[in-house]
Write an enzyme that holds these catalytic residues in place. Sequence first.
Site, PDB file in Angstrom:
ATOM      1  N   HIS A  85       0.816  -1.224   0.000  1.00  0.00           N
ATOM      2  CA  HIS A  85       0.000   0.000   0.000  1.00  0.00           C
ATOM      3  C   HIS A  85       0.846   1.269   0.000  1.00  0.00           C
ATOM      4  O   HIS A  85       0.319   2.364  -0.182  1.00  0.00           O
ATOM      5  CB  HIS A  85      -1.025  -0.012   1.146  1.00  0.00           C
ATOM      6  N   ASP A 134      -0.421  -7.423   1.329  1.00  0.00           N
ATOM      7  CA  ASP A 134       0.175  -6.096   1.546  1.00  0.00           C
ATOM      8  C   ASP A 134       1.685  -6.238   1.745  1.00  0.00           C
ATOM      9  O   ASP A 134       2.216  -6.063   2.845  1.00  0.00           O
ATOM     10  CB  ASP A 134      -0.484  -5.399   2.740  1.00  0.00           C
ATOM     11  N   SER A 238       4.240   2.280   8.285  1.00  0.00           N
ATOM     12  CA  SER A 238       3.895   1.260   7.292  1.00  0.00           C
ATOM     13  C   SER A 238       5.097   0.750   6.540  1.00  0.00           C
ATOM     14  O   SER A 238       5.982   1.526   6.168  1.00  0.00           O
ATOM     15  CB  SER A 238       2.951   1.852   6.242  1.00  0.00           C
ATOM     16  N   GLY A 239       5.066  -0.550   6.264  1.00  0.00           N
ATOM     17  CA  GLY A 239       6.133  -1.150   5.478  1.00  0.00           C
ATOM     18  C   GLY A 239       7.351  -1.509   6.300  1.00  0.00           C
ATOM     19  O   GLY A 239       8.198  -2.278   5.868  1.00  0.00           O
TER      20      GLY A 239
END
Length: 342
Positions: A85, A134, A238-239
């Site tokens: 994402h 994801d 995120s990530g």
Amino acid sequence: MAQRAGLGSGRLEAVAILLLLGLFQSGMGADGAEALCGMASQARVTGGGSAAPGQWPWQVSITYDGTHVCGGSLVSEEWVLSAAHCFPREHRKEDYEVKLGADKLDSYSTEAQVRTVAQIISHTSYRQEGSQGDIALLRLSSPITFSRYIRPICLPAANASFPNGLQCTVTGWGHVAPSVSLQAPRPLQQLEVPLISRETCNCLYNINAKPDEPHFIQEDMVCAGHVKGGKDACQGDSGGPLSCPVGGLWYLAGIVSWGDACGAPNRPGVYTLTSSYASWINHHVAKLQPRVVPQIHESQPDSNLCSNHLAFNSAAAQGLLGPILLLPLSLTLGFLGAWHEH
Ligand SMILES: *[C@@H]1O[C@H](CO)[C@@H](O)[C@H](O)[C@H]1NC(C)=O
């Protein structure tokens, strides 16, 4: 549901940070990337939530148009794992950069290295927030030389099983409080979070769930965090890695994916379960060999973490049962009333 990318203004939420346990000593033999994975170079505990330089040498910052948007984890000399994402289809790969070996994002450091992105491989099953897949692989424009500040984390093999309650650490430069971004000079933040099983996490996400915003912890996800809330990953994380220590090495057990209101009670952080993509990773990059994770001990059930849910549920059930119990009662009264008239 909220993803944890810093893309756009997004809403931001709480995070507080804890410090973590000691790390492992470095100084072991350096014979190849695989042998080197998962070793952090400092064995010190820091106060507050700021990590020491070199403490999480696989953590990278991913920028889009020069702005930090996501974290990622170095897994070899030229590959980084992050979240799908973080790379919307409309974004050009030329506008991304990866910063490695950074500690304070706002300070210049001779240890830090920047690479552009040669290739982005997002998992094709990723569709939107909350969907499976994801995960994304990034190839750096040129290989990086490992140092005390830049090192890969170990990829867990498909059959890896990290026990519930294992204390892992999430790291990132994401938001630290509701609508509060990390203050300059933006030192890397770390937070210790215990692993929570998928079943228990689904149970927790059902507490006070909004019917119009369903949350479902899919098979390729794992949760970590504190049921009471207050401490969680957040937008901009995120990530990034959920790093778990097993047998003296750190493994990338999860990738920061989403959550509902960072730090809210009964809403642990949700991570992409890296081990479920071991063959996907190996299929795309044959060089990347996931590593068998020694089984430290059997996972114990953690359903007790969602026991409030049972209390809540029985209260809700009573609410539902009320009319059902009242219905026969009123019929009875009606009958008695009718009977009385005679
Ligand atoms: C995972 O697979 C490897 C062989 O590929 C095996 O040696 C190891 O015992 C397995 N681990 C678990 C937890 O089943």
